[in-house]
Design an enzyme around this catalytic site. Structure first.
Site, short mmCIF file in Angstrom:
data_model
loop_
_atom_site.label_atom_id
_atom_site.label_comp_id
_atom_site.label_asym_id
_atom_site.label_seq_id
_atom_site.Cartn_x
_atom_site.Cartn_y
_atom_site.Cartn_z
N TYR A 126 0.89 -1.25 0.01
CA TYR A 126 0.16 -0.09 -0.09
C TYR A 126 0.79 1.10 -0.37
O TYR A 126 0.80 1.94 0.97
CB TYR A 126 -0.76 -0.14 1.02
CG TYR A 126 -1.78 -1.31 1.31
CD1 TYR A 126 -2.97 -1.63 0.33
CD2 TYR A 126 -1.48 -2.21 2.16
CE1 TYR A 126 -3.37 -2.63 0.40
CE2 TYR A 126 -2.24 -3.43 2.07
CZ TYR A 126 -3.17 -3.60 1.19
OH TYR A 126 -4.13 -4.89 1.41
N HIS A 127 1.66 1.34 -0.97
CA HIS A 127 2.63 2.39 -1.05
C HIS A 127 2.49 2.96 -2.18
O HIS A 127 3.63 3.48 -2.98
CB HIS A 127 4.11 1.74 -1.05
CG HIS A 127 4.41 1.16 0.21
ND1 HIS A 127 5.57 0.39 0.54
CD2 HIS A 127 3.81 1.08 1.55
CE1 HIS A 127 5.50 -0.24 1.68
NE2 HIS A 127 4.45 0.42 2.29
N PRO A 128 1.43 3.50 -3.19
CA PRO A 128 1.30 4.18 -4.59
C PRO A 128 1.95 5.71 -4.28
O PRO A 128 1.63 6.42 -3.19
CB PRO A 128 0.00 4.15 -4.84
CG PRO A 128 -0.91 3.89 -3.29
CD PRO A 128 -0.03 3.25 -2.42
#
Length: 276
Positions: free
Chosen positions: A202-204
């Protein structure tokens, strides 16, 4: 976005393992509250993290980060908890649970730190309330696939060390329904394995890139103001021009703090009839 590969399972016999007692979770609560140790002292089963370079040993920044999980024998709760975060095929999960009746498992999960592949966001309509189309484009650049496979080579080298050989650790080959046409441990198997079991962290970042007005791909300036618009800023991970070689949590907090300072500076300048 960062890509993880949670499907690599190192199995070994743990003769001292015992089934969890009916008071297991109470015992663990005691260990944590009194001694600050045990499973409740870890981050969801994540025990430690390592960073390596698989392409260039002299690189300043790592290209692979390895997260290490431990599934103790009989402790199926660990698997259920972690696989809720990183979902996979139910049949594969049941095979892992079956293995845990016989062995302990250490799970080194490589994470691609500097991905070359980038996704796209597309508008569905002119209505801002309508969700956008998101195309992750994971592994659209072959270099990302090769880097992840090199991380597997690194883990295989670990298995040849005296410590791992003394414990009798082996790399378990999961029975993946979509990869049954391949030979276990073949290159074709691992490439298929990677595409079936890799997950997005969850690192966009990067969809509202910071850069000068002269850059046609830039959205905000150095003070996080949207180019060509008055009174609008974007202050989150999306302004990063490129992704960090590590988790984005701390950098995003930093962006938020810096953005707050910029807004306060602007308000002070307005009060003093100045421009920033």
């Amino acid at each position: 976005n960062h890509v993880g590969w949670p499907g690599l399972h190192l199995a070994y016999k743990n003769e001292t393992a015992t089934p969890p007692s009916p008071t297991f979770i109470l015992d663990e609560a005691y260990q944590y509250l009194i001694h600050k140790r045990g499973i409740l002292a870890t981050n969801g089963g994540l025990n430690f993290v390592g960073n390596i370079n698989v392409n260039n040993a002299n690189s300043k920044y790592p290209d692979i980060q390895i997260y290490h999980f431990h599934y103790p024998r009989w402790h199926v709760d660990n698997v259920n908890t972690i696989w809720k975060v990183f979902p996979a095929d139910e049949e594969i999960k049941q095979n892992v649970l079956k293995m845990l009746q016989e062995v302990d498992m250490a799970v080194p999960m490589p994470c691609l730190q500097k991905p070359k592949s980038s996704g796209e966001l597309w508008l569905r309509s002119k209505d801002p309330a309508v969700p956008v189309k998101i195309y992750a484009n994971t592994f659209s650049q072959q270099e990302d696939v090769e880097t992840m496979l090199k991380s597997l080579d690194f883990i295989k080298k670990m298995l040849k060390t005296e410590t791992f050989k003394r414990r009798g650790v082996w790399l378990h080959h999961l029975d993946i329904p979509g990869c049954r046409h391949t030979k276990p441990d073949s290159e074709e198997y691992w490439r298929c394995h990677l595409r079936h079991l890799s997950i997005m962290f969850y690192h966009p970042v990067g969809s509202v890139k910071m850069g000068p007005r002269s850059d046609p791909t830039a959205v905000v300036d150095a003070r996080l103001r949207v180019h060509g618009m008055q009174g609008l800023r974007v202050i989150d991970a999306s302004i990063m021009p490129t992704i960090t070689s590590g988790p984005t949590n701390a950098p995003t907090i930093m962006i938020g703090e810096k953005g707050a300072d910029l807004i306060k500076e602007n308000w002070a300048a307005v009060k003093d009839n100045q421009e920033l």
